[in-house]
Design a protein around this motif. Sequence first.
Motif, PDB file in Angstrom:
ATOM      1  N   LEU A   4       0.801  -1.227   0.000  1.00 64.09           N
ATOM      2  CA  LEU A   4       0.000   0.000   0.000  1.00 64.09           C
ATOM      3  C   LEU A   4       0.830   1.271   0.000  1.00 64.09           C
ATOM      4  CD1 LEU A   4      -2.659  -1.020   2.670  1.00 64.09           C
ATOM      5  CD2 LEU A   4      -2.904  -1.041   0.189  1.00 64.09           C
ATOM      6  N   GLY A   5       2.140   1.137   0.058  1.00 63.73           N
ATOM      7  CA  GLY A   5       2.960   2.320   0.225  1.00 63.73           C
ATOM      8  C   GLY A   5       2.958   2.728   1.684  1.00 63.73           C
ATOM      9  N   HIS A   6       3.236   3.980   1.924  1.00 64.85           N
ATOM     10  CA  HIS A   6       3.311   4.491   3.290  1.00 64.85           C
ATOM     11  C   HIS A   6       1.936   4.473   3.944  1.00 64.85           C
ATOM     12  CE1 HIS A   6       4.480   6.955   6.672  1.00 64.85           C
ATOM     13  NE2 HIS A   6       3.500   7.797   6.384  1.00 64.85           N
ATOM     14  N   VAL A   7       1.861   3.962   5.160  1.00 61.54           N
ATOM     15  CA  VAL A   7       0.628   4.024   5.944  1.00 61.54           C
ATOM     16  C   VAL A   7       0.702   5.311   6.758  1.00 61.54           C
ATOM     17  CG1 VAL A   7      -0.794   2.927   7.707  1.00 61.54           C
ATOM     18  CG2 VAL A   7       0.463   1.505   6.059  1.00 61.54           C
ATOM     19  N   PRO A   8      -0.118   6.305   6.404  1.00 66.24           N
ATOM     20  CA  PRO A   8      -0.003   7.612   7.046  1.00 66.24           C
ATOM     21  C   PRO A   8      -0.640   7.653   8.428  1.00 66.24           C
ATOM     22  CG  PRO A   8      -1.818   7.635   5.511  1.00 66.24           C
ATOM     23  CD  PRO A   8      -1.153   6.281   5.372  1.00 66.24           C
ATOM     24  N   THR A   9      -0.370   8.730   9.141  1.00 65.28           N
ATOM     25  CA  THR A   9      -1.047   9.004  10.402  1.00 65.28           C
ATOM     26  C   THR A   9      -2.551   8.928  10.161  1.00 65.28           C
ATOM     27  OG1 THR A   9       0.757  10.434  11.097  1.00 65.28           O
ATOM     28  CG2 THR A   9      -1.363  10.724  12.218  1.00 65.28           C
ATOM     29  N   CYS A  10      -3.260   8.284  11.034  1.00 65.36           N
ATOM     30  CA  CYS A  10      -4.704   8.067  10.958  1.00 65.36           C
ATOM     31  C   CYS A  10      -5.102   7.053   9.882  1.00 65.36           C
ATOM     32  CB  CYS A  10      -5.484   9.360  10.745  1.00 65.36           C
ATOM     33  SG  CYS A  10      -5.308  10.498  12.118  1.00 65.36           S
ATOM     34  N   GLY A  11      -4.123   6.383   9.273  1.00 67.70           N
ATOM     35  CA  GLY A  11      -4.439   5.347   8.300  1.00 67.70           C
ATOM     36  C   GLY A  11      -4.916   4.087   9.000  1.00 67.70           C
ATOM     37  N   VAL A  12      -5.799   3.358   8.342  1.00 67.36           N
ATOM     38  CA  VAL A  12      -6.324   2.100   8.860  1.00 67.36           C
ATOM     39  C   VAL A  12      -6.061   1.022   7.819  1.00 67.36           C
ATOM     40  CG1 VAL A  12      -8.400   0.848   9.573  1.00 67.36           C
ATOM     41  CG2 VAL A  12      -8.149   3.278  10.133  1.00 67.36           C
ATOM     42  N   VAL A  13      -5.490  -0.086   8.257  1.00 66.73           N
ATOM     43  CA  VAL A  13      -5.241  -1.217   7.370  1.00 66.73           C
ATOM     44  C   VAL A  13      -5.696  -2.477   8.082  1.00 66.73           C
ATOM     45  CG1 VAL A  13      -3.500  -2.569   6.132  1.00 66.73           C
ATOM     46  CG2 VAL A  13      -3.233  -0.090   6.330  1.00 66.73           C
ATOM     47  N   THR A  14      -6.494  -3.282   7.403  1.00 64.16           N
ATOM     48  CA  THR A  14      -6.917  -4.572   7.937  1.00 64.16           C
ATOM     49  C   THR A  14      -6.247  -5.656   7.111  1.00 64.16           C
ATOM     50  OG1 THR A  14      -9.064  -3.673   8.568  1.00 64.16           O
ATOM     51  CG2 THR A  14      -8.887  -6.068   8.433  1.00 64.16           C
ATOM     52  N   VAL A  15      -5.518  -6.524   7.806  1.00 65.10           N
ATOM     53  CA  VAL A  15      -4.816  -7.624   7.150  1.00 65.10           C
ATOM     54  C   VAL A  15      -5.424  -8.929   7.643  1.00 65.10           C
ATOM     55  CG1 VAL A  15      -2.590  -8.752   6.794  1.00 65.10           C
ATOM     56  CG2 VAL A  15      -2.687  -6.270   7.070  1.00 65.10           C
ATOM     57  N   GLN A  16      -5.650  -9.841   6.713  1.00 66.60           N
ATOM     58  CA  GLN A  16      -6.190 -11.148   7.064  1.00 66.60           C
ATOM     59  C   GLN A  16      -5.166 -12.223   6.723  1.00 66.60           C
ATOM     60  OE1 GLN A  16      -9.667 -12.332   4.851  1.00 66.60           O
ATOM     61  NE2 GLN A  16     -10.337 -13.684   6.491  1.00 66.60           N
ATOM     62  N   TRP A  17      -4.927 -13.099   7.697  1.00 61.57           N
ATOM     63  CA  TRP A  17      -4.047 -14.244   7.490  1.00 61.57           C
ATOM     64  C   TRP A  17      -4.868 -15.513   7.641  1.00 61.57           C
ATOM     65  CZ3 TRP A  17      -2.296 -10.145  10.592  1.00 61.57           C
ATOM     66  CH2 TRP A  17      -1.179  -9.459  10.105  1.00 61.57           C
ATOM     67  N   ASN A  18      -4.559 -16.520   6.868  1.00 61.71           N
ATOM     68  CA  ASN A  18      -5.246 -17.801   6.973  1.00 61.71           C
ATOM     69  C   ASN A  18      -4.403 -18.760   7.808  1.00 61.71           C
ATOM     70  OD1 ASN A  18      -7.563 -17.164   5.422  1.00 61.71           O
ATOM     71  ND2 ASN A  18      -6.311 -17.283   3.578  1.00 61.71           N
ATOM     72  N   VAL A  19      -4.277 -18.437   9.077  1.00 63.67           N
ATOM     73  CA  VAL A  19      -3.532 -19.258  10.025  1.00 63.67           C
ATOM     74  C   VAL A  19      -4.354 -19.389  11.294  1.00 63.67           C
ATOM     75  CG1 VAL A  19      -1.255 -18.618   9.110  1.00 63.67           C
ATOM     76  CG2 VAL A  19      -2.260 -17.264  10.949  1.00 63.67           C
ATOM     77  N   ASP A  20      -4.032 -20.396  12.091  1.00 67.80           N
ATOM     78  CA  ASP A  20      -4.762 -20.575  13.341  1.00 67.80           C
ATOM     79  C   ASP A  20      -3.957 -20.145  14.556  1.00 67.80           C
ATOM     80  OD1 ASP A  20      -2.913 -22.607  13.272  1.00 67.80           O
ATOM     81  OD2 ASP A  20      -4.335 -24.220  13.621  1.00 67.80           O
ATOM     82  N   GLN A  21      -2.725 -19.707  14.320  1.00 67.50           N
ATOM     83  CA  GLN A  21      -1.878 -19.207  15.402  1.00 67.50           C
ATOM     84  C   GLN A  21      -1.142 -17.971  14.905  1.00 67.50           C
ATOM     85  OE1 GLN A  21       0.754 -22.300  16.667  1.00 67.50           O
ATOM     86  NE2 GLN A  21      -0.898 -23.713  17.145  1.00 67.50           N
ATOM     87  N   TRP A  22      -1.091 -16.945  15.747  1.00 69.97           N
ATOM     88  CA  TRP A  22      -0.403 -15.710  15.369  1.00 69.97           C
ATOM     89  C   TRP A  22       1.066 -15.967  15.067  1.00 69.97           C
ATOM     90  CZ3 TRP A  22      -2.979 -11.528  14.064  1.00 69.97           C
ATOM     91  CH2 TRP A  22      -4.300 -11.399  14.519  1.00 69.97           C
ATOM     92  N   SER A  23       1.656 -16.933  15.721  1.00 69.26           N
ATOM     93  CA  SER A  23       3.079 -17.220  15.506  1.00 69.26           C
ATOM     94  C   SER A  23       3.372 -17.692  14.091  1.00 69.26           C
ATOM     95  CB  SER A  23       3.561 -18.276  16.502  1.00 69.26           C
ATOM     96  OG  SER A  23       2.854 -19.491  16.333  1.00 69.26           O
ATOM     97  N   LYS A  24       2.340 -18.064  13.340  1.00 68.79           N
ATOM     98  CA  LYS A  24       2.524 -18.591  11.987  1.00 68.79           C
ATOM     99  C   LYS A  24       2.248 -17.571  10.884  1.00 68.79           C
ATOM    100  CE  LYS A  24       1.371 -23.307  13.317  1.00 68.79           C
ATOM    101  NZ  LYS A  24       0.444 -24.431  13.087  1.00 68.79           N
ATOM    102  N   ILE A  25       2.027 -16.307  11.247  1.00 69.84           N
ATOM    103  CA  ILE A  25       1.706 -15.347  10.182  1.00 69.84           C
ATOM    104  C   ILE A  25       2.863 -15.242   9.202  1.00 69.84           C
ATOM    105  CG2 ILE A  25       0.094 -14.015  11.585  1.00 69.84           C
ATOM    106  CD1 ILE A  25       2.318 -11.782  11.580  1.00 69.84           C
ATOM    107  N   ASP A  26       2.505 -15.060   7.965  1.00 72.80           N
ATOM    108  CA  ASP A  26       3.462 -14.844   6.892  1.00 72.80           C
ATOM    109  C   ASP A  26       2.820 -13.810   5.981  1.00 72.80           C
ATOM    110  OD1 ASP A  26       5.633 -15.043   5.250  1.00 72.80           O
ATOM    111  OD2 ASP A  26       5.317 -17.104   4.672  1.00 72.80           O
ATOM    112  N   GLN A  27       2.703 -14.073   4.718  1.00 72.96           N
ATOM    113  CA  GLN A  27       2.089 -13.135   3.789  1.00 72.96           C
ATOM    114  C   GLN A  27       0.573 -13.202   3.917  1.00 72.96           C
ATOM    115  OE1 GLN A  27       4.061 -11.131   2.133  1.00 72.96           O
ATOM    116  NE2 GLN A  27       2.486 -10.031   1.071  1.00 72.96           N
TER     117      GLN A  27
END
Length: 90
Positions: free
Chosen positions: A53-76
């Motif tokens: 997305l380029g630079h995430v500015p002040t007050c920017g909101v980004v929602t990212v979804q991962w298809n994992v069942d544990q946070w320790s496994k996040i990747d792309q």
Amino acid sequence: FDRVVLKDELYTFDKRDLERIVKSIDSGYGNVIIFGHSEAISDFVHTFADPNLGHVPTCGVVTVQWNVDQWSKIDQGNVVFSLFPRDVRP
């Protein structure tokens, strides 16, 4: 408010710090909101989300979804929502 966790280490941090913290989140939490004002937010999104997305500015909101069942496994993950100040200017 009993489910709000404040992390002092997220006041000043870099991408590696943020990655370490996210990957240490208990897998019982399916959704997490992170508020921050560091360049590390942009760096983290660039590393762990598609599209870039380029630079995430002040007050920017980004929602990212991962298809994992544990946070320790996040990747792309996938950006499923973004809203930046430039998107709401008249």
